[in-house]
Scaffold this motif. Sequence first.
Motif, mmCIF file in Angstrom:
data_model
loop_
_atom_site.group_PDB
_atom_site.id
_atom_site.type_symbol
_atom_site.label_atom_id
_atom_site.label_comp_id
_atom_site.label_asym_id
_atom_site.label_seq_id
_atom_site.Cartn_x
_atom_site.Cartn_y
_atom_site.Cartn_z
ATOM 1 N N PHE A 60 0.664 -1.223 0.039
ATOM 2 C CA PHE A 60 -0.269 0.066 -0.005
ATOM 3 C C PHE A 60 0.718 1.397 0.203
ATOM 4 O O PHE A 60 0.752 2.066 -0.678
ATOM 5 C CB PHE A 60 -0.864 -0.044 1.136
ATOM 6 N N ALA A 61 1.952 1.235 0.911
ATOM 7 C CA ALA A 61 2.928 2.504 0.762
ATOM 8 C C ALA A 61 3.428 2.535 -0.530
ATOM 9 O O ALA A 61 3.821 3.883 -0.902
ATOM 10 C CB ALA A 61 3.842 2.275 2.074
ATOM 11 N N ALA A 62 3.598 1.549 -1.174
ATOM 12 C CA ALA A 62 4.536 1.759 -2.613
ATOM 13 C C ALA A 62 3.478 2.116 -3.839
ATOM 14 O O ALA A 62 3.667 2.156 -4.887
ATOM 15 C CB ALA A 62 4.801 0.376 -2.973
ATOM 16 N N GLY A 63 2.080 2.131 -3.208
ATOM 17 C CA GLY A 63 1.081 2.629 -4.093
ATOM 18 C C GLY A 63 0.288 1.751 -4.786
ATOM 19 O O GLY A 63 -0.730 1.826 -5.742
ATOM 20 N N LEU A 64 0.495 0.423 -4.398
ATOM 21 C CA LEU A 64 -0.258 -0.604 -4.810
ATOM 22 C C LEU A 64 -1.844 -0.762 -4.310
ATOM 23 O O LEU A 64 -2.040 -0.339 -3.253
ATOM 24 C CB LEU A 64 0.233 -2.111 -4.665
ATOM 25 N N THR A 65 -2.764 -1.261 -5.362
ATOM 26 C CA THR A 65 -4.346 -1.207 -4.829
ATOM 27 C C THR A 65 -4.436 -2.617 -4.207
ATOM 28 O O THR A 65 -3.855 -3.493 -4.290
ATOM 29 C CB THR A 65 -5.136 -0.894 -5.796
ATOM 30 N N SER A 66 -5.445 -2.477 -3.175
ATOM 31 C CA SER A 66 -5.837 -3.910 -2.739
ATOM 32 C C SER A 66 -6.061 -5.092 -3.768
ATOM 33 O O SER A 66 -5.795 -6.099 -3.660
ATOM 34 C CB SER A 66 -7.075 -3.752 -1.748
ATOM 35 N N ARG A 67 -6.719 -4.419 -4.854
ATOM 36 C CA ARG A 67 -6.866 -5.210 -6.079
ATOM 37 C C ARG A 67 -5.490 -6.026 -6.496
ATOM 38 O O ARG A 67 -5.546 -7.061 -6.821
ATOM 39 C CB ARG A 67 -7.806 -4.900 -7.291
ATOM 40 N N ARG A 68 -4.718 -5.048 -6.751
ATOM 41 C CA ARG A 68 -3.285 -5.561 -7.349
ATOM 42 C C ARG A 68 -2.608 -6.509 -6.101
ATOM 43 O O ARG A 68 -1.840 -7.569 -6.597
ATOM 44 C CB ARG A 68 -2.240 -4.235 -7.341
ATOM 45 N N ILE A 69 -2.839 -6.120 -4.853
ATOM 46 C CA ILE A 69 -2.312 -6.948 -3.731
ATOM 47 C C ILE A 69 -2.935 -8.371 -3.764
ATOM 48 O O ILE A 69 -2.044 -9.488 -3.692
ATOM 49 C CB ILE A 69 -2.356 -6.453 -2.611
ATOM 50 N N THR A 70 -4.104 -8.436 -4.107
ATOM 51 C CA THR A 70 -4.924 -9.787 -4.365
ATOM 52 C C THR A 70 -4.353 -10.583 -5.537
ATOM 53 O O THR A 70 -4.216 -11.654 -5.237
ATOM 54 C CB THR A 70 -6.300 -9.648 -4.605
ATOM 55 N N GLU A 71 -3.905 -9.909 -6.540
ATOM 56 C CA GLU A 71 -3.296 -10.505 -7.508
ATOM 57 C C GLU A 71 -2.012 -10.936 -7.268
ATOM 58 O O GLU A 71 -1.292 -12.074 -7.694
ATOM 59 C CB GLU A 71 -3.016 -9.703 -8.685
ATOM 60 N N LEU A 72 -1.276 -10.322 -6.567
ATOM 61 C CA LEU A 72 0.078 -10.726 -5.865
ATOM 62 C C LEU A 72 0.101 -11.855 -5.010
ATOM 63 O O LEU A 72 1.101 -12.766 -5.046
ATOM 64 C CB LEU A 72 0.900 -9.664 -5.338
ATOM 65 N N LEU A 73 -0.756 -12.257 -4.235
ATOM 66 C CA LEU A 73 -1.038 -13.062 -3.221
ATOM 67 C C LEU A 73 -0.647 -14.564 -3.566
ATOM 68 O O LEU A 73 0.159 -15.299 -3.057
ATOM 69 C CB LEU A 73 -2.481 -13.241 -2.507
ATOM 70 N N LEU A 89 4.531 -8.163 -11.884
ATOM 71 C CA LEU A 89 5.413 -8.013 -10.700
ATOM 72 C C LEU A 89 6.639 -7.075 -11.357
ATOM 73 O O LEU A 89 6.896 -6.029 -10.828
ATOM 74 C CB LEU A 89 6.218 -9.307 -10.422
ATOM 75 N N ARG A 90 6.974 -7.417 -12.683
ATOM 76 C CA ARG A 90 8.122 -6.281 -13.253
ATOM 77 C C ARG A 90 7.615 -4.916 -13.436
ATOM 78 O O ARG A 90 8.460 -3.985 -13.034
ATOM 79 C CB ARG A 90 8.650 -6.975 -14.497
#
Length: 121
Positions: A60-73, A89-90
């Motif tokens: 979140f501090a790096a500017g990612l959204t919760s949707r993007r974080i969900t994609e990273l999980l 990721l890149r």
Amino acid sequence: MTVAERLIRIGEVARGAGVSVRAVRYYEQQGLLIAERSPSGQRLYRQDAVDRIRFFQQMFAAGLTSRRITELLPCWDSGHTDANQRAMLRAERDRVQAKVNDLQAALDRLDEVIAITDTHL
């Protein structure tokens, strides 16, 4: 269940991660965390919830959204990625690096101003 697999209550998770209980609930609502329920209905989380929340906070501090974080999980959980996930990721890494570069430039300028003002005591 071993001690390492012991489930912990929401307050413990929040304290361990340095966030509010409300934030933990938010992560659960966003599908980022999964809670089990005690017989009395209390939320219970695995021990790794603290590390996961720290990861969320960094993203979140790096500017990612919760949707993007969900994609990273899935990448975080499995340690494996497909070509699309690696590209995402890149792209996120490149975006964060650009932000770091901008912040470093601002820091350098502040150091210059401090150096100038230090000579005018």
